[in-house]
Motif scaffolding. Structure first.
Motif, PDB file in Angstrom:
ATOM      1  N   GLU A  37       7.555 -36.493 -30.992  1.00  9.18           N
ATOM      2  CA  GLU A  37       8.365 -37.914 -30.325  1.00  9.18           C
ATOM      3  C   GLU A  37       9.668 -37.569 -30.614  1.00  9.18           C
ATOM      4  OE1 GLU A  37       6.182 -41.033 -32.007  1.00  9.18           O
ATOM      5  OE2 GLU A  37       4.479 -41.083 -30.434  1.00  9.18           O
ATOM      6  N   VAL A  38      10.062 -37.364 -31.702  1.00 10.93           N
ATOM      7  CA  VAL A  38      11.531 -37.254 -32.151  1.00 10.93           C
ATOM      8  C   VAL A  38      12.304 -35.901 -31.100  1.00 10.93           C
ATOM      9  CG1 VAL A  38      13.243 -36.369 -33.766  1.00 10.93           C
ATOM     10  CG2 VAL A  38      11.367 -38.201 -34.408  1.00 10.93           C
ATOM     11  N   ARG A  39      11.609 -35.104 -31.160  1.00 15.53           N
ATOM     12  CA  ARG A  39      11.772 -33.787 -30.152  1.00 15.53           C
ATOM     13  C   ARG A  39      11.929 -34.263 -28.694  1.00 15.53           C
ATOM     14  NH1 ARG A  39      12.796 -29.101 -30.922  1.00 15.53           N
ATOM     15  NH2 ARG A  39      12.920 -28.054 -32.786  1.00 15.53           N
ATOM     16  N   GLU A  40      11.452 -35.397 -28.281  1.00 17.42           N
ATOM     17  CA  GLU A  40      11.083 -35.602 -27.009  1.00 17.42           C
ATOM     18  C   GLU A  40      12.197 -35.353 -25.881  1.00 17.42           C
ATOM     19  OE1 GLU A  40       9.345 -39.213 -24.171  1.00 17.42           O
ATOM     20  OE2 GLU A  40       9.206 -39.316 -26.168  1.00 17.42           O
ATOM     21  N   SER A  41      13.524 -35.786 -26.557  1.00 12.43           N
ATOM     22  CA  SER A  41      14.605 -35.714 -25.763  1.00 12.43           C
ATOM     23  C   SER A  41      15.581 -34.377 -25.872  1.00 12.43           C
ATOM     24  CB  SER A  41      15.637 -36.974 -26.214  1.00 12.43           C
ATOM     25  OG  SER A  41      15.839 -36.766 -27.441  1.00 12.43           O
ATOM     26  N   SER A  42      14.848 -33.423 -26.766  1.00 10.50           N
ATOM     27  CA  SER A  42      15.559 -32.173 -27.045  1.00 10.50           C
ATOM     28  C   SER A  42      15.066 -31.052 -26.496  1.00 10.50           C
ATOM     29  CB  SER A  42      15.921 -32.143 -28.348  1.00 10.50           C
ATOM     30  OG  SER A  42      14.350 -31.934 -28.945  1.00 10.50           O
ATOM     31  N   GLY A  43      14.392 -31.053 -25.115  1.00  6.36           N
ATOM     32  CA  GLY A  43      13.973 -29.694 -24.492  1.00  6.36           C
ATOM     33  C   GLY A  43      12.424 -29.894 -25.000  1.00  6.36           C
ATOM     34  N   PRO A  44      11.977 -28.400 -24.427  1.00  6.88           N
ATOM     35  CA  PRO A  44      10.279 -28.068 -24.260  1.00  6.88           C
ATOM     36  C   PRO A  44       9.807 -28.007 -25.760  1.00  6.88           C
ATOM     37  CG  PRO A  44      11.718 -25.981 -23.821  1.00  6.88           C
ATOM     38  CD  PRO A  44      12.636 -27.315 -23.814  1.00  6.88           C
ATOM     39  N   LYS A  66       2.092 -35.248 -22.277  1.00  5.86           N
ATOM     40  CA  LYS A  66       3.299 -35.991 -21.759  1.00  5.86           C
ATOM     41  C   LYS A  66       4.554 -35.004 -21.767  1.00  5.86           C
ATOM     42  CE  LYS A  66       6.536 -39.869 -22.827  1.00  5.86           C
ATOM     43  NZ  LYS A  66       6.660 -40.786 -23.901  1.00  5.86           N
ATOM     44  N   GLN A  67       4.595 -34.125 -22.666  1.00  3.60           N
ATOM     45  CA  GLN A  67       5.710 -33.113 -23.049  1.00  3.60           C
ATOM     46  C   GLN A  67       5.526 -31.930 -22.467  1.00  3.60           C
ATOM     47  OE1 GLN A  67       7.656 -33.648 -26.788  1.00  3.60           O
ATOM     48  NE2 GLN A  67       7.268 -35.579 -27.132  1.00  3.60           N
ATOM     49  N   GLY A  68       4.408 -31.431 -22.285  1.00 10.55           N
ATOM     50  CA  GLY A  68       4.234 -30.123 -22.052  1.00 10.55           C
ATOM     51  C   GLY A  68       2.891 -30.032 -21.125  1.00 10.55           C
ATOM     52  N   SER A  69       2.879 -30.646 -20.078  1.00  7.28           N
ATOM     53  CA  SER A  69       1.911 -30.576 -18.842  1.00  7.28           C
ATOM     54  C   SER A  69       1.754 -29.291 -18.438  1.00  7.28           C
ATOM     55  CB  SER A  69       1.666 -31.852 -18.150  1.00  7.28           C
ATOM     56  OG  SER A  69       2.856 -31.856 -17.334  1.00  7.28           O
ATOM     57  N   ALA A  70       2.964 -28.791 -17.895  1.00  8.50           N
ATOM     58  CA  ALA A  70       3.003 -27.406 -17.148  1.00  8.50           C
ATOM     59  C   ALA A  70       2.533 -26.511 -18.001  1.00  8.50           C
ATOM     60  CB  ALA A  70       4.642 -27.461 -16.973  1.00  8.50           C
ATOM     61  N   GLN A  71       3.002 -26.307 -19.329  1.00  8.27           N
ATOM     62  CA  GLN A  71       2.340 -25.236 -20.216  1.00  8.27           C
ATOM     63  C   GLN A  71       0.929 -25.281 -20.283  1.00  8.27           C
ATOM     64  OE1 GLN A  71       4.244 -22.894 -21.527  1.00  8.27           O
ATOM     65  NE2 GLN A  71       3.368 -22.436 -23.386  1.00  8.27           N
ATOM     66  N   GLN A 100      -1.127 -26.442 -18.141  1.00 10.67           N
ATOM     67  CA  GLN A 100      -1.712 -26.045 -17.027  1.00 10.67           C
ATOM     68  C   GLN A 100      -1.751 -24.625 -16.729  1.00 10.67           C
ATOM     69  OE1 GLN A 100       0.273 -27.635 -13.429  1.00 10.67           O
ATOM     70  NE2 GLN A 100      -0.824 -26.690 -11.941  1.00 10.67           N
ATOM     71  N   ALA A 101      -0.505 -24.003 -17.347  1.00  9.98           N
ATOM     72  CA  ALA A 101      -0.387 -22.546 -17.165  1.00  9.98           C
ATOM     73  C   ALA A 101      -1.572 -21.699 -18.144  1.00  9.98           C
ATOM     74  CB  ALA A 101       0.980 -21.889 -17.793  1.00  9.98           C
ATOM     75  N   LEU A 102      -1.743 -22.546 -19.344  1.00 11.93           N
ATOM     76  CA  LEU A 102      -2.719 -21.878 -20.259  1.00 11.93           C
ATOM     77  C   LEU A 102      -4.206 -22.273 -19.946  1.00 11.93           C
ATOM     78  CD1 LEU A 102      -0.959 -23.414 -23.698  1.00 11.93           C
ATOM     79  CD2 LEU A 102      -1.280 -20.994 -22.891  1.00 11.93           C
ATOM     80  N   GLY A 103      -4.315 -22.982 -18.884  1.00 11.06           N
ATOM     81  CA  GLY A 103      -5.627 -23.470 -18.269  1.00 11.06           C
ATOM     82  C   GLY A 103      -6.570 -24.060 -19.047  1.00 11.06           C
ATOM     83  N   LYS A 104      -6.064 -25.024 -19.839  1.00 10.28           N
ATOM     84  CA  LYS A 104      -6.524 -26.037 -20.854  1.00 10.28           C
ATOM     85  C   LYS A 104      -6.904 -27.338 -20.246  1.00 10.28           C
ATOM     86  CE  LYS A 104      -6.392 -22.936 -24.198  1.00 10.28           C
ATOM     87  NZ  LYS A 104      -7.400 -22.242 -24.791  1.00 10.28           N
ATOM     88  N   LEU A 105      -6.912 -27.486 -19.018  1.00  9.54           N
ATOM     89  CA  LEU A 105      -7.269 -29.014 -18.503  1.00  9.54           C
ATOM     90  C   LEU A 105      -8.716 -29.182 -18.921  1.00  9.54           C
ATOM     91  CD1 LEU A 105      -6.693 -31.610 -17.038  1.00  9.54           C
ATOM     92  CD2 LEU A 105      -7.155 -30.512 -15.035  1.00  9.54           C
ATOM     93  N   ASN A 106      -9.740 -28.224 -18.531  1.00 10.39           N
ATOM     94  CA  ASN A 106     -11.013 -28.221 -18.988  1.00 10.39           C
ATOM     95  C   ASN A 106     -11.391 -28.599 -20.287  1.00 10.39           C
ATOM     96  OD1 ASN A 106     -11.986 -28.132 -16.107  1.00 10.39           O
ATOM     97  ND2 ASN A 106     -12.100 -25.689 -16.368  1.00 10.39           N
ATOM     98  N   GLY A 107     -10.913 -28.107 -21.301  1.00  7.52           N
ATOM     99  CA  GLY A 107     -10.891 -28.304 -22.707  1.00  7.52           C
ATOM    100  C   GLY A 107     -10.673 -29.752 -22.862  1.00  7.52           C
ATOM    101  N   PHE A 143      -0.916 -40.044 -15.765  1.00 13.02           N
ATOM    102  CA  PHE A 143       0.467 -40.299 -15.432  1.00 13.02           C
ATOM    103  C   PHE A 143       1.556 -39.191 -15.649  1.00 13.02           C
ATOM    104  CE2 PHE A 143       4.697 -42.393 -16.596  1.00 13.02           C
ATOM    105  CZ  PHE A 143       4.346 -43.682 -15.859  1.00 13.02           C
ATOM    106  N   TYR A 144       1.006 -38.166 -16.521  1.00 15.23           N
ATOM    107  CA  TYR A 144       1.996 -37.064 -17.001  1.00 15.23           C
ATOM    108  C   TYR A 144       1.432 -35.778 -16.263  1.00 15.23           C
ATOM    109  CZ  TYR A 144       3.766 -40.461 -20.130  1.00 15.23           C
ATOM    110  OH  TYR A 144       4.411 -41.624 -20.842  1.00 15.23           O
ATOM    111  N   TYR A 145       0.188 -35.376 -15.908  1.00 16.88           N
ATOM    112  CA  TYR A 145      -0.425 -34.150 -15.611  1.00 16.88           C
ATOM    113  C   TYR A 145      -0.043 -33.947 -14.224  1.00 16.88           C
ATOM    114  CZ  TYR A 145      -2.941 -29.935 -16.470  1.00 16.88           C
ATOM    115  OH  TYR A 145      -3.452 -28.702 -16.305  1.00 16.88           O
ATOM    116  N   ASN A 146      -0.141 -32.732 -14.077  1.00 17.77           N
ATOM    117  CA  ASN A 146      -0.007 -32.229 -12.242  1.00 17.77           C
ATOM    118  C   ASN A 146      -1.215 -32.822 -11.471  1.00 17.77           C
ATOM    119  OD1 ASN A 146      -1.046 -30.423 -10.160  1.00 17.77           O
ATOM    120  ND2 ASN A 146       1.141 -29.777 -10.366  1.00 17.77           N
ATOM    121  N   ALA A 147      -0.647 -33.982 -10.618  1.00 18.84           N
ATOM    122  CA  ALA A 147      -1.549 -34.760  -9.818  1.00 18.84           C
ATOM    123  C   ALA A 147      -2.475 -33.822  -8.938  1.00 18.84           C
ATOM    124  CB  ALA A 147      -1.006 -35.638  -8.914  1.00 18.84           C
TER     125      ALA A 147
END
Length: 978
Positions: A675-682, A718-723, A725-732, A759-763
């Motif tokens: 949460e502290v890292r939220e504003s400082s990139g991925p 919230k902070q890494g939904s693209a990653q 998705q790339a890892l294919g972890k939605l089903n998990g 709210f945050y994941y690829n719709a």
């Protein structure tokens, strides 16, 4: 798993390994047994091993403990419907068939464990699923074998003692009646027969020990059966029981006395329990007990006067004093105590001797400081003489204030005068004086604030100035340590009444005592400082904020850390809590100390992770670390890297070694760092290396992990939904959602996870799974609907409407089953919307339903138009008719930072304890909506403009009262809907 000799030997080998001091041998054996216990016949195999006389007794005891723990964690596990039954039905029946007989013919070491197991099973199955148990037990009373009878009585005591504290209910009444109908008469007959045997065998020490042990257990069972209400049978036979109790208080069996000053004989145990029993009757059944009251007051008084100060009599004296306190509280017995001579004798012969510190207390102070502290300042001294004498003083002081003031005033002068003559030799007199003032002045208070009401006759600040401050001001902090501790405790207890000026004068002296050699003294100093730092003024601001504490901060922080380095205080919970509180008060003022404090805290964490043994110390350690991260990163967000560098290796060790006690804390702290890292990139790579482990099913089987893991997973979303998705972890992640939503205990966590996904994941990717998700939600709704689940599903569907749209919700639900949206409105929204708790959730529901009412064609003019006025009616009820007593289903982690709540109960699974300084931030997804009522008014106004004339028709069925409320919302919003 078959019950064979080979399997018995295999099981014995694993049990032997669980006793190993080497964790590399012990842990794998524990894990293997844990994984084996779900197999059929496992508990039966354990019972066979316990029963095998040729087996080594150490292994049999380990087996009995393993069996008890197996029952403890599995017998009721399926009752909430969260998971399938972990015990096979045939095993349950076999256990109930075998266990009572096995317990009765087992050696004492095994009997206790098996008796506990019986009481655990009984708590869930007795009487409805195990009605034969009571008959089986009562039947054994006639055996004549007191070893068997005592085993049954011990089990009855274990089984019935919950009646002492359980809340009244119809089910409880029925159970107690079931027991009384079968046991009250046999128990009374057993009492009479045993009393006769005690006379018959009066010269046989061994026989008398067993007989009197039976009487102790009979008395304990009597207490449990009489705790809720006075049973008719015992009222009718009161003369039998009270006659026996009077005999037991008066009898003195010389051959049962013990030579040891600390080892209480069975006779002391019996008299102590009798005093508890008559205390219960005096407190609850005053009228029925009245004919016996004076006899018992005399008997108890005579017993107290002739009982010595040896430790072995402590429990007896404590319970006897409590009885006198209860009698003294009753106005119609004031006559007994009115006589000044009697009062003076009570004070002289009973109170003062029991307020004095004894050699055994001094030994405890020196040799077992933890136990001394636990009894003295943690309130667990309920069974000590000092506490009981203190309670009697309070009762007498309230009811006979002037007389007691005169008597104790004289004693106080004598004690303080004695001390002045020779402080070194007579320090005990002053210790008694301080304790006397504390007892006599206290009128009421709380653990949080200390004593908040006192006798007007006792000038507490004056006593502090004249007699307490001189002890704190002594240059040598190691001189007269017991007296030092008493003086510090006085400040701690009366902190709310001494005034800010006096406390400000005490602060530097308390800090000065942190380096004291005595563990009790420096623990009391740390505890007093921590409690003073939580105090607040009339405007709820800190009484001693950073401006007051600042000048002392260097000595305070360095003193506290130095105390942790002292022998015996490496894991001192009072010191760690005081460090945490100091940082909290100082905030940015703590920054200068962080460079030294953080490496030290990390070092301590590394050390305690090897063998977590102090739950409270560990909790405050993690609180302090969380608070440090917040303080430092608030000043410099890039400092988070330094924390990660220091803490990650320790965290990785904890996770790799599966240190279950610390894992919930680690997950919370990882969340704080992210949460502290939220504003400082991925999110950096080390976190992603950990991510797949978070989805591993075994982690989610531990209850303590669930809440912090859900939060951590949600931050990754919230902070890494693209990653992800790339890892294919939605089903998990959806697999975890499915597990959570199926559980009555954790369904709210499933909804929280789902909201974050929405709210945050690829719709697009999520939408392809949404029908399956909705299917699971409706399946649980139809199979196992609870108030909490209804609360969650209403909030989630409202959230879906806000994020995706009302029509999208209707279409998706209709795809699952035609007409289902109407059922959802009818049976869920309209009936239960008003029961949603927590302000943010109510706002979400209000906005979601407002959107349904104004943006959903199916509701406005389609097949569900008939529900429109009823839904609006329910929404206005949500605004205006909040029920007075509403069950709070939301997990709302917003405890005041002054109150650190720790669930430190040791057990099979590490419990989840929320870190106050690692609380998740509450996210308001509708921050732009200031007032939900005005939002509804504006939405209706927009609708009337888009579809002129329709709204008037829709509003026509609304009751006049509701139309008025709606008009009021419109006036407040400055809009028109006509």
């Amino acid at each position: 798993m078959e019950v064979t000799d080979a399997n018995l030997q295999l099981l014995a080998g694993y049990l032997q390994q669980t006793l190993s001091a080497d964790p590399n041998v012990r842990r794998p054996a524990e894990k293997l047994l844990e994984s084996t216990e779900l197999q059929q016949n496992y508990p039966v195999l354990l019972l066979n091993l316990i029963d095998k006389a040729t087996m080594d007794m150490t292994i049999r005891v380990a087996g009995a403990i393993a069996f008890k723990n197996y029952v403890k964690r599995n017998w009721a596990a399926h009752e909430d419907g969260d998971e399938p039954d972990r015990i096979h039905e045939s095993d349950r029946n076999t256990i109930k068939t075998l266990i009572v007989t096995l317990m009765l013919h087992s050696p004492t070491a095994l009997q206790k464990q098996l008796s506990d197991a019986v009481s655990i099973i009984g708590k869930h199955d007795f009487p409805k699923k195990w009605p034969q148990l009571i008959d089986e037990m009562v039947e054994k009373f006639g055996s004549g074998d007191f070893n068997i009878i005592n085993g049954i009585l011990q089990t009855a005591h274990s089984l019935f003692k919950r009646y002492r504290f359980e809340f009244k209910s119809q089910a409880l009444w029925e159970e107690i009646k079931f027991v009384l109908d079968r046991m009250a008469k046999p128990l009374t007959e057993l009492l009479q027969a045993t009393m006769q045997l005690s006379t018959l065998h009066e010269g046989n020490a061994e026989a008398l020990k067993v007989i009197y042990s039976s009487l102790v257990l009979v008395s304990k069972v009597f207490f449990s059966l009489n705790s809720q209400d006075l049973p008719e049978f015992f009222e009718d036979n009161m003369s039998i029981w009270m006659g026996a109790f009077l005999q037991q208080l008066a009898v003195d069996v010389a051959i049962l006395r013990t030579d040891d000053d600390e080892d209480a004989s069975v006779l002391e145990h019996l008299r102590s329990q009798v005093c508890e029993n008559i205390c219960l009757y005096a407190r609850k059944y005053d009228e029925e007990f009245k004919p016996y009251m004076e006899q018992f007051v005399t008997a108890v008084w005579e017993l107290l006067v002739k009982t010595s100060l040896h430790t072995k009599y402590d429990s007896l004296v404590s319970n006897a004093l409590q009885f006198l306190s209860v009698v003294a509280e009753r106005k119609h017995y004031h006559g007994i105590f009115e006589n000044p001579e009697i009062l003076a004798r009570i004070c002289e012969k009973v109170v003062i001797p029991n307020l004095d510190i004894r050699p055994s207390d001094e030994e405890l102070f020196e040799d077992s400081p933890d136990e001394y502290i636990r009894r003295d300042i943690e309130g667990s001294d309920i069974d000590t003489r000092r506490r009981a004498a203190c309670d009697l003083v309070k009762t007498l002081s309230v009811n006979f204030e002037q007389k007691i003031f005169g008597i104790f005033g004289q004693y106080l002068e004598i004690l303080l005068g004695k001390y002045k003559q020779d402080p070194v030799a007579n320090w005990r007199a002053k210790d008694t004086a301080i304790y006397l003032v504390t007892s006599w002045a206290s009128r009421g208070g709380t653990q949080k604030h200390g004593v908040t009401q006192s006798s007007e006759l006792v000038p507490l600040p004056q006593f502090c100035a004249e007699h307490i401050m001189p002890e704190l001001e002594r240059p040598n902090v190691n001189e007269l340590p017991v007296l030092k501790a008493a003086a510090i405790k006085y400040v701690m207890v009366f902190r709310s009444l001494l005034g800010p000026q006096t406390l400000a004068g005490c602060l530097p002296h308390l800090i000065r005592h942190l380096p004291a050699q005595s563990i009790v003294v420096h623990s009391y100093a740390a505890c007093a400082l921590e409690k003073i730092m939580t105090m607040r003024d009339a405007s709820n601001g800190l009484l001693f904020g950073p401006q007051v504490l600042g000048p002392h901060s260097n000595q305070l922080v360095s003193g506290l850390f130095a105390t942790l380095a002292q022998s015996g205080s490496a894991e001192n919970e009072y010191v760690m809590k005081a460090i945490m509180r100091s940082f909290h008060v100082l905030q940015a003022g703590a920054m200068p100390y962080m460079a030294v404090a953080l490496p030290r805290l990390t070092e301590i964490l590394t050390f305690v992770a090897k063998n977590p043994s102090r739950p409270l110390f560990n909790h405050y350690l993690f609180e302090t670390l969380s608070l440090s991260i917040k303080i430092v990163c608030q000043a410099d967000a890039t400092a988070v890297s330094s924390f990660e560098e220091a803490l990650f290796p320790v965290f990785q060790g904890i996770l790799q070694q599966d240190i279950t006690e610390f894992m919930p804390y680690v997950f919370q702290m990882l969340s704080v760092l992210l949460e502290v890292r939220e504003s400082s990139g991925p999110i950096p790579e080390p976190y992603w290396a950990l991510f797949p482990c978070l989805l591993a099913p075994p982690l989610w089987d531990r209850r303590g992990n669930v809440t912090p893991l859900i939060r951590l997973l949600s931050i990754f979303i919230k902070q890494g939904s693209a990653q992800i998705q790339a890892l294919g972890k939605l089903n998990g992640i959806l697999g975890i959602f499915q597990k959570m939503i199926a559980s009555k205990a954790n369904d709210h966590e499933g909804f929280y996870l789902l909201q974050n996904l929405l709210f945050y994941y690829n719709a697009d990717e999520l939408q392809s799974s949404m029908r399956q998700i909705f299917g699971l939600l409706f399946q649980r709704l139809s199979l196992s609907k609870t108030a909490k689940y209804l609360n969650g599903i209403i909030v989630f569907f409202s959230f879906y409407v806000v994020k995706i749209g009302a029509s999208a919700l209707v279409q998706l639900i209709e795809e699952i089953q035609a007409g289902m949206f109407g059922m959802l409105l009818e049976r869920v929204f309209i009936t239960d919307m008003n029961k949603v708790t927590m302000a943010l959730n109510r706002k979400m529901v209000a906005v979601g339903v407002s959107k349904m009412l104004t943006e959903c064609p199916e509701l406005l003019s389609g097949q569900y138009a008939a529900y429109w006025p009823r839904l609006l009616h329910a929404l206005i009820d949500l605004f205006e008719r909040l029920p007075e007593k509403l069950p709070h289903f939301d997990i709302d982690a917003t405890a005041a930072e002054g109150d650190i709540v720790v669930d430190a109960e040791p057990g099979y699974q590490a419990a989840f304890s929320q870190l106050t300084f690692a609380q998740p931030k509450q996210v308001d997804h509708l921050a732009e909506v200031a007032d939900a009522r005005q939002y509804l008014a504006s939405a209706l106004s927009n609708l009337s403009q888009r579809r002129p004339g329709e709204l008037t028709t829709l509003l026509a069925p609304l009751e006049a009262e509701y139309k008025q409320m709606l008009q009021k919302y419109c006036d407040q919003a400055g809009v028109r809907i006509g």
